[in-house]
Design an enzyme around this catalytic site. Structure first.
Site, PDB file in Angstrom:
ATOM      1  N   THR A  53       0.962  -0.990   0.193  1.00 17.99           N
ATOM      2  CA  THR A  53       0.365  -0.106   0.125  1.00 17.99           C
ATOM      3  C   THR A  53       0.822   1.153  -0.159  1.00 17.99           C
ATOM      4  OG1 THR A  53      -1.548  -1.350   1.375  1.00 17.99           O
ATOM      5  CG2 THR A  53      -2.121   1.110   0.854  1.00 17.99           C
TER       6      THR A  53
ATOM      7  N   ASP B 163      -8.651   2.383  -0.818  1.00 21.00           N
ATOM      8  CA  ASP B 163      -7.367   3.603   0.183  1.00 21.00           C
ATOM      9  C   ASP B 163      -6.804   4.609  -0.640  1.00 21.00           C
ATOM     10  OD1 ASP B 163      -7.736   1.097   2.184  1.00 21.00           O
ATOM     11  OD2 ASP B 163      -5.774   0.480   1.999  1.00 21.00           O
TER      12      ASP B 163
ATOM     13  N   ASP C 249     -12.821   1.912   2.878  1.00 19.39           N
ATOM     14  CA  ASP C 249     -11.152   2.813   3.518  1.00 19.39           C
ATOM     15  C   ASP C 249     -10.797   3.675   3.191  1.00 19.39           C
ATOM     16  OD1 ASP C 249     -11.927   0.798   5.693  1.00 19.39           O
ATOM     17  OD2 ASP C 249     -10.055  -0.135   5.108  1.00 19.39           O
TER      18      ASP C 249
ATOM     19  N   TRP D 269      -3.539  -2.945  13.508  1.00 15.06           N
ATOM     20  CA  TRP D 269      -5.194  -2.383  12.474  1.00 15.06           C
ATOM     21  C   TRP D 269      -6.110  -2.215  13.146  1.00 15.06           C
ATOM     22  CZ3 TRP D 269      -4.451  -6.550   9.641  1.00 15.06           C
ATOM     23  CH2 TRP D 269      -3.335  -7.658   9.723  1.00 15.06           C
TER      24      TRP D 269
END
Length: 367
Positions: free
Chosen positions: A165, A222, A243, A276
């Site tokens: 990512t 993302d 997200d 997390w």
């Protein structure tokens, strides 16, 4: 905060405090509630102290009345010696690409460098390293330039291994004091439900004291990696599916629009304070929430232990999606006093570094 395809204007805060130690998960709910109350009380007290100090400093008041804004010393010097270079794909500017313009700036630059980026679609993967602070991307408000890419976390990088990512971003900013005005940041990689490695970041901001005005962020999974640091977003449009605002940043989003293009239920924010997100902190205030927002509002992603560790708050929100009747029981509805530290630029220490994008407060000249 979950949603289906639609958008709504909002003021949103992604809360993160590096000086708060993650506590053991064995704490009781009552103990955790006491801890959160102490944290909220601490913020209220700090806000009071700062407000009192500001009122007591007559010099600062006089400067404010004269229209002069105080900034940190590094920023003040950078603004006093700003330079402008132009980027235009047809060759009429100083450079044809944004990358070429950035490469022309000396390392450890100490002056504001404004890249006047002309309209167009720039298919570039941009990286601004820590050694290039004080960079501004300035686009045209009527025809903002677009920086586009389509990398994902699963795409192989230069070393042959997946980018993950972090490296998937079309634009990655590691430098401090970055500003973007009238820009579009885009990652066109689609999100496929159930796929692995589909994270596709349009922009990652890892430097501190960064501001974005009238910018758009387009992506799917993302979209905006609000990685770390103090950040301010004003009048921005942010689109994604899963997200699509995430990271560890301590940031204020003011007068922004979030547009979910999810085909099924998805999350708008995924603020993390551990690997997390077990200690995530988010506050929505003065937000219009459409009916697409699920009544529960918040999700613990199937781990009920997180219910006593996260801080998800709401303050004076409106719209059919703001109905609190079906909210998860661990949502916190802030009082006026509790909300004060989180509803202004004070939250990101903006009084020391935020400068109007259209006026240089040092020289009184427009950017």
């Amino acid at each position: 905060m979950a949603s289906k395809s639609h958008y709504f204007p909002l003021v949103i805060f992604l809360l993160s405090f590096s000086n708060v130690t993650a506590k053991s998960a064995s704490w009781s709910a009552d103990s955790r509630e006491t801890d959160f109350q102490k944290w909220v009380s601490w913020n209220v007290q700090k806000h009071r102290e700062k407000s009192t100090m500001s009122q007591a400093e007559s010099t600062s008041q006089a400067l404010a009345e004269a229209g002069v804004k105080l900034v940190d010393d590094k920023l003040r010097k950078a603004e006093m010696h700003k330079v402008r270079i132009s980027v235009c794909q047809n060759g009429t500017g100083d450079f044809k690409t944004i990358t070429e313009a950035l490469n022309s700036i000396p390392s450890y630059n100490n002056r504001r460098v404004i890249l006047d980026i002309k309209p167009g679609v720039y298919r570039e993967k941009i990286s601004i390293p820590r050694k290039l602070p004080f960079i501004t991307f300035l686009g045209n408000s009527s025809d903002p330039p677009t920086i586009t890419g389509n990398d994902t976390a699963s795409v192989a990088g230069k070393d042959g291994r997946p980018m993950k990512t972090f490296q998937s971003a079309t634009v990655a900013v590691d430098a401090n004091y970055f500003v973007a005005i009238n820009m579009k940041f885009e990652n066109t990689a689609p999100h496929e439900i159930g796929s692995i490695g589909g994270q596709a970041v349009a922009l990652r901001i890892s430097g501190t004291k960064a501001a974005f005005y009238n910018c758009s962020f387009y992506g799917s999974q993302d979209t905006l990696y609000d990685h770390k640091g103090l950040h301010y977003f004003n009048n921005c449009f942010i689109q994604g599916s899963v997200d699509f605002i995430f990271g560890y940043g301590k940031s204020l989003y003011e007068n922004c629009y979030l547009n979910s293009i999810a085909k099924k239920v998805a999350s708008l924010t995924a603020q993390k304070r551990s690997t997390w997100g077990d200690y995530s902190r988010v506050v929505f205030s003065f937000t219009f929430m459409d009916k697409i927002v699920l009544p529960r509002g918040w999700s613990d992603w199937g781990d009920q232990k997180r219910d006593t560790r996260v801080f998800y708050g709401e303050y004076k929100c409106s719209g059919p999606g703001a109905n609190l009747t079906g909210r998860v029981p661990w949502t916190r509805i802030l009082t006026d006093e509790e909300a004060m530290p989180f509803i202004g630029t004070y939250y990101v220490d903006g009084d020391t570094w935020l400068i109007s994008p259209y006026k240089n407060w040092i020289t009184s000249e427009p950017y």
